[in-house]
Design a protein around this motif. Structure first.
Motif, PDB file in Angstrom:
ATOM      1  N   TYR A  76       0.808  -1.223   0.000  1.00  0.00           N
ATOM      2  CA  TYR A  76       0.000   0.000   0.000  1.00  0.00           C
ATOM      3  C   TYR A  76       0.839   1.271   0.000  1.00  0.00           C
ATOM      4  CZ  TYR A  76      -4.458  -2.232   0.182  1.00  0.00           C
ATOM      5  OH  TYR A  76      -5.554  -2.953  -0.179  1.00  0.00           O
ATOM      6  N   HIS A  84     -14.477   6.408  -3.642  1.00  0.00           N
ATOM      7  CA  HIS A  84     -14.329   5.435  -2.550  1.00  0.00           C
ATOM      8  C   HIS A  84     -14.178   6.152  -1.203  1.00  0.00           C
ATOM      9  CE1 HIS A  84     -12.547   2.132  -0.195  1.00  0.00           C
ATOM     10  NE2 HIS A  84     -11.654   3.023   0.185  1.00  0.00           N
ATOM     11  N   GLY A  89      -5.268   3.104   9.938  1.00  0.00           N
ATOM     12  CA  GLY A  89      -5.080   2.508   8.606  1.00  0.00           C
ATOM     13  C   GLY A  89      -5.936   3.243   7.603  1.00  0.00           C
ATOM     14  N   GLU A 146      -1.480   6.029   9.890  1.00  0.00           N
ATOM     15  CA  GLU A 146      -1.132   5.260   8.689  1.00  0.00           C
ATOM     16  C   GLU A 146       0.282   4.690   8.845  1.00  0.00           C
ATOM     17  OE1 GLU A 146      -2.764   4.016   5.917  1.00  0.00           O
ATOM     18  OE2 GLU A 146      -0.783   3.134   5.775  1.00  0.00           O
ATOM     19  N   HIS A 176     -11.082   0.553   9.131  1.00  0.00           N
ATOM     20  CA  HIS A 176     -11.882   0.073   8.001  1.00  0.00           C
ATOM     21  C   HIS A 176     -10.992  -0.532   6.923  1.00  0.00           C
ATOM     22  CE1 HIS A 176     -15.392  -0.185   5.476  1.00  0.00           C
ATOM     23  NE2 HIS A 176     -14.680   0.326   4.487  1.00  0.00           N
TER      24      HIS A 176
HETATM   25  C1  LIG Z   1      -7.344  -1.210   1.827  1.00  0.00           C
HETATM   26  S1  LIG Z   1      -6.354  -0.020   2.673  1.00  0.00           S
HETATM   27  C2  LIG Z   1      -7.612   0.720   3.684  1.00  0.00           C
HETATM   28  C3  LIG Z   1      -7.556   2.199   3.663  1.00  0.00           C
HETATM   29  C4  LIG Z   1      -8.816   2.873   4.209  1.00  0.00           C
HETATM   30  N1  LIG Z   1      -9.021   2.575   5.612  1.00  0.00           N
HETATM   31  C5  LIG Z   1     -10.030   2.474   3.391  1.00  0.00           C
HETATM   32  O1  LIG Z   1     -10.953   1.897   3.961  1.00  0.00           O
HETATM   33  O2  LIG Z   1     -10.035   2.715   2.201  1.00  0.00           O
HETATM   34  C6  LIG Z   1      -5.464  -1.019   3.828  1.00  0.00           C
HETATM   35  C7  LIG Z   1      -4.635  -0.235   4.824  1.00  0.00           C
HETATM   36  O3  LIG Z   1      -4.139  -1.164   5.796  1.00  0.00           O
HETATM   37  C8  LIG Z   1      -2.852  -0.752   6.180  1.00  0.00           C
HETATM   38  N2  LIG Z   1      -2.140  -1.932   6.722  1.00  0.00           N
HETATM   39  C9  LIG Z   1      -1.865  -3.096   6.108  1.00  0.00           C
HETATM   40  N3  LIG Z   1      -1.206  -3.934   6.940  1.00  0.00           N
HETATM   41  C10 LIG Z   1      -1.093  -3.279   8.132  1.00  0.00           C
HETATM   42  C11 LIG Z   1      -0.494  -3.604   9.386  1.00  0.00           C
HETATM   43  N4  LIG Z   1       0.110  -4.781   9.588  1.00  0.00           N
HETATM   44  N5  LIG Z   1      -0.540  -2.680  10.383  1.00  0.00           N
HETATM   45  C12 LIG Z   1      -1.144  -1.470  10.180  1.00  0.00           C
HETATM   46  N6  LIG Z   1      -1.722  -1.099   9.007  1.00  0.00           N
HETATM   47  C13 LIG Z   1      -1.690  -1.993   7.996  1.00  0.00           C
HETATM   48  C14 LIG Z   1      -2.235  -0.234   4.885  1.00  0.00           C
HETATM   49  O4  LIG Z   1      -1.154   0.630   5.135  1.00  0.00           O
HETATM   50  C15 LIG Z   1      -3.432   0.461   4.226  1.00  0.00           C
HETATM   51  O5  LIG Z   1      -3.499   1.817   4.576  1.00  0.00           O
END
Ligand SMILES: C[S@@+](CC[C@H](N)C(=O)[O-])C[C@H]1O[C@@H](n2cnc3c(N)ncnc32)[C@H](O)[C@@H]1O
Length: 231
Positions: free
Chosen positions: A8, A25, A48, A69, A110
Motif C-alpha cells: 500500500y 471510494h 489505517g 497510517e 476500516h
Molecule cells: C485497503 S487499505 C484501507 C484504507 C482505508 N481505511 C479504506 O478503507 O479505504 C489497507 C490499509 O491497511 C494498512 N495496513 C496493512 N497492513 C497493516 C499492518 N500490519 N498494520 C497497520 N496497518 C496496515 C495499509 O497501510 C493500508 O493503509
C-alpha cells in the motif's frame, strides 16, 4: 514492515483503478463514518486510513481527527496534504501505541483487518480498548468473510464503477490488480477472513460488546462492519 504495508505504500495504490475511483471510494466511506460521529466535539481516530482524500468531510463533523497510517510514503503525503487543516493530524502506527488512555470517542479501522494476522488484530483491539472512552465506539469495518470474497469484491467494484462513471476503468483495474503483487502476497502472506461468529468472539475476548451493523461501511455489502462498545 509487513508486506501488505509495502504493497500500500505507493503514492497512489493500484487498488484504486483511477483517481475518480479513489476519490469516490474515500468520499463514500467518509460519509458513512460521519454518521457514527456522536457530537461536533468528538475526538475521532481513523486507523489505517490509507489515502483518506475525504478526511476533511469527516473532520467537519468532529472536534478532531487523528489519521494513523503505517505506510511511510502514504503518511508523508497525508501529512503534506493536511498540514494546514485545523482539525486533522497524522501519525504512524508506532506513535499510536503511545496515545493516552480513554482519549477517543470514535475509533474506526476500516478495510485493514484482512491484512493483519490474528495476533496483530488482537493487539490492535487491545490498543483500541485502552484508548477509547468508556462511552465511546470502536468500528471494525469491511471485515472479509471466508467464502466467495474475491468474486464478490470484483462484482462490487464493477457495480460501484457502473454507478459512478468508471466501469471500463474498473474492468481494466481488475486486470491490473491480477497482474500486480496482490495475488502473490495473497498466496505467500495471506489475507485474514472471518465469519460473523468468529469476529464476534474475537471482539468479545478483547472486552467489547460487539454488534454487526446492518450495512457495511463503503460499497461492498458482502463484507461486514462491527460496532463495538467497551464491555
Ligand atoms: C485497503 S487499505 C484501507 C484504507 C482505508 N481505511 C479504506 O478503507 O479505504 C489497507 C490499509 O491497511 C494498512 N495496513 C496493512 N497492513 C497493516 C499492518 N500490519 N498494520 C497497520 N496497518 C496496515 C495499509 O497501510 C493500508 O493503509
Amino acid at each position: 514492515m509487513s508486506d501488505w504495508i509495502s504493497f500500500y505504500d505507493f503514492k497512489h495504490s493500484v487498488i484504486y483503478v483511477n483517481a475518480r475511483h479513489r476519490d469516490v471510494h474515500y468520499r463514500v466511506i467518509a460519509e458513512d463514518i460521519r454518521t457514527y460521529v456522536a457530537s461536533p466535539e468528538a475526538h475521532v481516530l481513523d486507523y489505517g486510513c490509507g489515502e483518506a482524500t475525504s478526511a476533511p468531510l469527516l473532520a467537519e463533523a468532529a472536534g478532531a481527527l487523528l489519521l494513523v497510517e503505517a505506510a511511510p510514503n502514504v503518511r508523508a503525503s497525508l501529512a503534506a496534504r493536511y498540514a494546514s487543516h485545523p482539525k486533522i493530524a497524522v501519525i504512524s502506527a508506532d506513535e499510536a501505541n503511545d496515545l493516552p488512555d480513554q482519549s477517543f470517542d470514535l475509533i474506526v479501522m476500516h478495510s485493514v483487518a484482512q491484512y493483519l494476522s490474528a495476533a496483530e488484530l488482537d493487539r490492535l483491539l487491545g490498543l483500541f480498548r485502552r484508548i477509547v472512552k468508556p462511552d465511546g465506539l470502536v468500528i471494525v469495518g469491511d471485515v472479509v468473510p471466508p467464502h466467495w470474497a474475491a468474486p464478490a469484491a470484483a462484482l462490487a467494484l464493477l457495480r460501484f464503477g457502473a454507478a459512478n462513471g468508471f466501469f471500463w476503468a474498473a474492468v481494466g483495474g481488475l486486470i491490473r490488480i491480477f497482474v500486480s503483487d496482490y495475488l502473490r502476497l495473497k498466496k505467500t502472506v495471506g489475507l485474514s477472513h472471518y465469519t460473523e461468529a468468529a469476529m464476534t468472539e474475537r471482539l468479545k475476548a478483547a472486552k467489547f460488546r460487539p454488534e454487526r451493523a446492518k450495512r457495511n461501511i463503503g460499497h461492498n455489502q458482502q463484507r461486514m462492519t462491527f460496532l463495538c462498545r467497551p464491555a
